[in-house]
Design an enzyme around this catalytic site. Structure first.
Site, short mmCIF file in Angstrom:
data_model
loop_
_atom_site.label_atom_id
_atom_site.label_comp_id
_atom_site.label_asym_id
_atom_site.label_seq_id
_atom_site.Cartn_x
_atom_site.Cartn_y
_atom_site.Cartn_z
N LYS A 152 0.84 -1.21 0.00
CA LYS A 152 0.00 0.00 0.00
C LYS A 152 0.88 1.25 0.00
CE LYS A 152 -3.90 -2.33 2.15
NZ LYS A 152 -4.54 -2.79 3.37
N GLN A 197 -4.88 -1.36 9.44
CA GLN A 197 -4.87 -2.72 8.90
C GLN A 197 -5.50 -3.70 9.90
OE1 GLN A 197 -3.89 -3.49 5.76
NE2 GLN A 197 -4.25 -5.67 6.02
N ASP A 232 -11.34 3.04 4.10
CA ASP A 232 -11.78 1.63 4.13
C ASP A 232 -13.30 1.52 3.96
OD1 ASP A 232 -10.08 -0.57 4.34
OD2 ASP A 232 -9.53 -0.08 6.41
N1 GUN Z 1 -7.40 -6.71 6.20
C1 GUN Z 1 -7.85 -7.47 5.17
N2 GUN Z 1 -8.56 -6.73 4.29
C2 GUN Z 1 -8.57 -5.47 4.78
C3 GUN Z 1 -9.13 -4.26 4.30
O1 GUN Z 1 -9.79 -4.18 3.26
N3 GUN Z 1 -8.91 -3.17 5.09
C4 GUN Z 1 -8.20 -3.23 6.25
N4 GUN Z 1 -8.06 -2.12 6.94
N5 GUN Z 1 -7.66 -4.35 6.71
C5 GUN Z 1 -7.84 -5.46 5.97
#
Ligand code: GUN
Length: 301
Positions: A54, A98, A121
């Site tokens: 990311k 995350q 998100d």
């Molecule tokens: N962990 C797995 N998928 C995601 C997501 O789409 N967003 C976040 N913040 N954590 C994740």
């Protein structure tokens, strides 16, 4: 029938290119640099990989990117204080914490602490509510469902799914429920199936659009798929692969790929399908957040 393979890597690259060129324009016209903060708590290896990707992609897009790596034993208040700082930081437009978080931290409390205007998100109640009531133009939509919809619209060659039956297998807050809402907003007739659903194969056989988001390796079999259906596999499961050597593993989706590809008209592979779209859509959402903050009409993806 042998399915067209939906190339998520290539579509994701196009999205990133679009984000990058809009970012260049935003910076030159307003001086505003989209800023993203990614927060990770603990050492989960898969999460570490995602967070690194990311950050890397954000820099490629021309964003200001910060990553906060916190120790596994970080207490809830420390994390809440950091989120509060980021909520008030003018140069940050998008915040992503995350998941999963360590057990001693209440995930729901953290998600609701992120400002809805920076919730890239799309997990905050405000954004979930907007999506559920069709206020998509002002919501933040979760990245994986948003990316799946981009692939689906390209595969079907249309934006409007009137008359099509969609079956979503899985009812998670991150994928199943938001994608069902997006499909509904596109006028599909939507059924959400889950572990308590009766006669699942009979149900999935009615789907013109089949979304697999259960997290169970290769659960959806070829004879569960309606001939000509479009199949979107959101699952990413690591399984043992003794054929590659002792201790080796490989990634598979929630769909038994080879047999489902026989029946489908189009299908996403794993890896290389929905996966690359998730990070690309996070970049798109962060750019949208920056544009909204600046009062500029954001691009659409
Ligand atoms: N962990 C797995 N998928 C995601 C997501 O789409 N967003 C976040 N913040 N954590 C994740």
């Amino acid at each position: 029938m042998s399915a067209t393979v939906i190339d998520g890597k290539s579509v994701a690259a196009q999205v990133v290119e679009q984000v990058t060129s809009h970012t260049t324009k935003l910076i030159s016209e307003t001086g505003i640099v989209p800023g993203i903060a990614v927060v990770i708590v603990g050492e989960d290896p898969a999460s570490q990989v995602y967070v690194r990707s990311k950050g890397k992609r954000a820099v490629e897009c021309g964003f200001h990117s910060v990553t906060h790596k916190l120790a596994e034993d970080t207490d809830e208040n420390t994390l809440l204080n950091l989120i509060n700082e980021l909520n008030n930081d003018e140069v940050i437009h998008g915040i992503l914490v995350q998941l999963p978080l360590p057990d001693h931290i209440e995930e729901g409390k953290i998600i609701q602490a992120v400002s809805p205007d920076k919730d890239v998100d799309g997990f905050h109640f405000i954004n979930v509510g907007k999506l559920g009531t069709g206020e998509i133009a002002t919501a933040f939509v979760p990245c994986t469902p948003a990316g799946s919809m981009v692939l689906l619209k390209q595969a079907l060659g249309k934006q409007d799914f009137s008359g099509l039956n969609a079956v979503v297998v899985g009812r998670s807050n991150i994928v199943g429920k938001p994608i069902a809402n997006l499909l509904l907003a596109a006028n599909a007739t939507v059924t959400i199936a889950h572990s308590r659903t009766k006669d699942l194969p009979e149900l999935t056989k009615t789907a013109d659009i089949l979304i697999a988001a259960v997290g169970r390796p290769e659960m959806i079999k070829g004879n569960w798929v309606k001939p000509g259906a479009v199949v979107i596999d959101v699952g990413i499961n690591r399984i043992d692969a003794p054929e590659k050597g002792e201790g080796k593993t490989r990634l598979v989706g929630d769909v038994a790929y080879d047999e489902c590809a026989e029946a489908a008209s189009a299908i996403t592979p794993v890896p290389g399908g929905v996966g690359p779209m998730t990070i690309a859509m996070l970049m798109a959402t962060t750019l949208i957040a920056a544009c909204r903050k600046a009062g500029i009409e954001p691009p659409t993806f």
